[in-house]
Design an enzyme around this catalytic site. Structure first.
Site, PDB file in Angstrom:
ATOM      1  CD  GLU A 169      34.272  24.105  36.482  1.00 12.04           C
ATOM      2  OE1 GLU A 169      34.853  23.907  35.398  1.00 12.04           O
ATOM      3  OE2 GLU A 169      33.076  24.323  36.471  1.00 12.04           O
ATOM      4  CG  HIS A 202      29.760  30.352  41.968  1.00 11.97           C
ATOM      5  ND1 HIS A 202      29.145  28.939  42.263  1.00 11.97           N
ATOM      6  CD2 HIS A 202      30.477  29.897  40.976  1.00 11.97           C
ATOM      7  CE1 HIS A 202      29.492  27.964  41.670  1.00 11.97           C
ATOM      8  NE2 HIS A 202      30.475  28.409  40.948  1.00 11.97           N
ATOM      9  CD  GLU A 246      42.836  52.990  45.919  1.00 11.60           C
ATOM     10  OE1 GLU A 246      43.180  51.714  46.423  1.00 11.60           O
ATOM     11  OE2 GLU A 246      43.718  53.812  46.549  1.00 11.60           O
TER      12      GLU A 246
END
Ligand code: 13P
Ligand code: ZN
Length: 270
Positions: free
Chosen positions: A116, A141, A169
């Site tokens: 990647e 993942h 939050e």
């Protein structure tokens, strides 16, 4: 020369990959990280004039010429990084307008950077335009974010609003929301370009049915972004099949904006 294995950022990289594995975000070889380093950070540990080998990248990124990245290797397991950082990680310098990576340390078994790499390097280019202090791109993942992409609309406003509604939050941690890509073939320049485009407007980019990309100034910020979004997705997956009796209203989000001095993405709140 000092021992590179004792460099604070190398230690932090090892701890981060180990922690991500422990969170269940990086099964097998899943996930990858790239960390931008300054020449000065590296000079005491590695002779940056000694290139071990050169590796073609298959893309152009002239903005990154001369930049140094500590990056995880393709096919390497996050769970193993702590036992052999010099095999599972590599330090590379980008040259030739982005088309070549010079290996300066690591990948000792003849390995190379993550498949990647295009998404990482192109995302660095994009994030550096938005924030010159950006140093980290992280992919993994996480199960609940992934699960959510099967059952929730992939509309970015809807996806973001749902995550914001799951934990008070969230809007403080990622006020710009999360961007979402449809399923695309991973490891390609195309998904790299699409991810980088999305990185111009948010530090989190969901890859549908695959995982998530995060970007930040340091490993902690980036880990924390993914951790917070994944926690929200976990809550969503716990309640999605149940009637929603209560939620966080847009009025309440506006109170959060005031209290924490953040602004939710334009047009995402009424
Ligand atoms: P690499 O082992 O090449 O880093 O690939 C893992 C991954 O998550 C691909 O998307
Ligand atoms: Zn992946």
């Amino acid at each position: 020369m000092k021992n590179f294995l004792e460099a604070p950022y190398l230690i932090e990289m090892v701890r981060t990959t180990t922690n991500m594995y422990a969170h269940g975000w990086d099964e097998r070889n899943g996930g990858n990280i790239s960390l931008l380093l300054d020449e000065e950070q590296v000079a005491d540990y590695v002779d940056t004039s000694a290139v071990i080998r050169t590796i073609p990248t298959g893309f152009k990124a002239p903005e990154l010429d001369g930049k140094l990245f500590l990056v995880t290797g393709t096919g390497k397991y996050f769970k193993n990084v702590q036992y052999a950082p010099e095999v599972n990680l590599g330090l590379v310098r980008i040259v030739d307008g982005g088309e070549t990576a010079e290996l300066l340390w690591g990948f000792e078994d003849g390995g190379k950077f993550t498949s990647e790499f295009p998404a990482h390097m192109m995302s660095h280019v994009a994030r550096l335009k938005v924030n010159p202090a950006n140093r980290v791109v992280m992919h993994c993942h996480p199960a609940n974010l992934l699960a959510m992409t099967y059952v929730h609309s992939l509309d970015e406003r809807e996806f973001t609003r749902t995550l914001w509604q799951m934990c008070t939050e969230c809007i403080v941690v990622f006020p710009e929301g999360v961007n979402v890509l449809p399923w695309m073939l991973c490891g390609t320049n195309e998904i790299g370009e699409a991810t980088a485009e999305k990185m111009l407007t948010a530090r989190l980019v969901v890859w549908s049915q695959h995982g998530i990309y995060g970007a930040g100034q340091d490993l902690d910020e980036t880990f924390g972004l993914i951790e917070t979004a994944e926690k929200a997705a976990e809550i969503y997956m716990k309640i999605a099949h149940l009637p929603r009796v209560n939620t966080i209203t847009d009025e309440q989000f506006h109170l959060m904006e005031e209290r924490f001095g953040v602004k939710g993405r334009e047009g995402y709140l009424s």
